[in-house]
Motif scaffolding. Sequence first.
Motif, PDB file in Angstrom:
ATOM      1  N   ASN A  41       0.820  -1.205   0.000  1.00  0.00           N
ATOM      2  CA  ASN A  41       0.000   0.000   0.000  1.00  0.00           C
ATOM      3  C   ASN A  41       0.856   1.258   0.000  1.00  0.00           C
ATOM      4  N   SER A  42       1.979   1.234   0.708  1.00  0.00           N
ATOM      5  CA  SER A  42       2.881   2.394   0.697  1.00  0.00           C
ATOM      6  C   SER A  42       3.388   2.661  -0.715  1.00  0.00           C
ATOM      7  N   LEU A  43       3.726   1.602  -1.426  1.00  0.00           N
ATOM      8  CA  LEU A  43       4.174   1.743  -2.804  1.00  0.00           C
ATOM      9  C   LEU A  43       3.050   2.313  -3.679  1.00  0.00           C
ATOM     10  N   THR A  97       8.033   9.148   8.653  1.00  0.00           N
ATOM     11  CA  THR A  97       8.375   8.663   7.314  1.00  0.00           C
ATOM     12  C   THR A  97       7.104   8.634   6.481  1.00  0.00           C
ATOM     13  N   VAL A  98       7.276   8.521   5.178  1.00  0.00           N
ATOM     14  CA  VAL A  98       6.094   8.380   4.325  1.00  0.00           C
ATOM     15  C   VAL A  98       5.580   6.942   4.357  1.00  0.00           C
ATOM     16  N   LYS A  99       6.403   6.045   4.862  1.00  0.00           N
ATOM     17  CA  LYS A  99       5.989   4.652   5.021  1.00  0.00           C
ATOM     18  C   LYS A  99       5.545   4.439   6.461  1.00  0.00           C
ATOM     19  N   LEU A 152      -6.965   4.229  -1.243  1.00  0.00           N
ATOM     20  CA  LEU A 152      -5.647   3.774  -0.776  1.00  0.00           C
ATOM     21  C   LEU A 152      -5.335   4.343   0.600  1.00  0.00           C
ATOM     22  N   LEU A 153      -5.719   5.582   0.826  1.00  0.00           N
ATOM     23  CA  LEU A 153      -5.477   6.221   2.119  1.00  0.00           C
ATOM     24  C   LEU A 153      -6.314   5.569   3.217  1.00  0.00           C
ATOM     25  N   ILE A 155      -7.179   2.444   3.330  1.00  0.00           N
ATOM     26  CA  ILE A 155      -6.460   1.198   3.647  1.00  0.00           C
ATOM     27  C   ILE A 155      -5.285   1.509   4.559  1.00  0.00           C
ATOM     28  N   ARG A 156      -4.529   2.562   4.243  1.00  0.00           N
ATOM     29  CA  ARG A 156      -3.366   2.950   5.045  1.00  0.00           C
ATOM     30  C   ARG A 156      -3.779   3.284   6.467  1.00  0.00           C
ATOM     31  N   ILE A 157      -4.875   3.991   6.627  1.00  0.00           N
ATOM     32  CA  ILE A 157      -5.337   4.369   7.962  1.00  0.00           C
ATOM     33  C   ILE A 157      -5.690   3.121   8.764  1.00  0.00           C
ATOM     34  N   ARG A 158      -6.366   2.166   8.138  1.00  0.00           N
ATOM     35  CA  ARG A 158      -6.686   0.901   8.844  1.00  0.00           C
ATOM     36  C   ARG A 158      -5.414   0.168   9.228  1.00  0.00           C
ATOM     37  N   GLN A 159      -4.427   0.144   8.332  1.00  0.00           N
ATOM     38  CA  GLN A 159      -3.158  -0.516   8.651  1.00  0.00           C
ATOM     39  C   GLN A 159      -2.467   0.176   9.816  1.00  0.00           C
TER      40      GLN A 159
END
Length: 170
Positions: A41-43, A97-99, A152-153, A155-159
């Motif tokens: 997801n970061s990618l 970090t962005v990751k 995508l964001l 998903i990132r928030i859930r992660q």
Amino acid sequence: MQNIIITFIAFFVLRLLSLSYSIRNEKRLLKSGAVQYGKVNSLLLTLAHIVYYFSALYEAYTSGTTFNYFSVCGVFIMGFAYAMLFYVIYKLHDVWTVKLYIIPDHRIEKSFLFRVRHPNYYLNIIPELIGVALLCNAWYTLLIGLPIYACLLAIRIRQEERAMKELLEN
């Protein structure tokens, strides 16, 4: 068009500076035993960010957009977004970090801005994307690109929520 390109480049350079800071932090975090979450997801977020930016610029170029009222609004929104980005970087300092990395003994920032959950996403990234679309009068980019990026964001928030929950449980 020239004013749009100059403004676009200025903000893009600021984004690249934040990225270089992120890369330095990432190297140090990995040496400290950090674990990365959501690598794919970061990618995808990175690629979506780049595509969004250049889609907006391409849309401005192909439509012959000139710097106008919407562009000015975009500059102000991007200015706010980047101020929030650099404030978040200032507060998170060595762990920003962005990751998505979690290190052993990861500290949780609890200052006033972080009472808003995920301030980097809601106060930096989303306004930044809206701002660049307004700067470029890139309506298709805004209407198509922003919802894709938002998925995508989300998903990132859930992660991130799961990773922080694990951190707090240990």
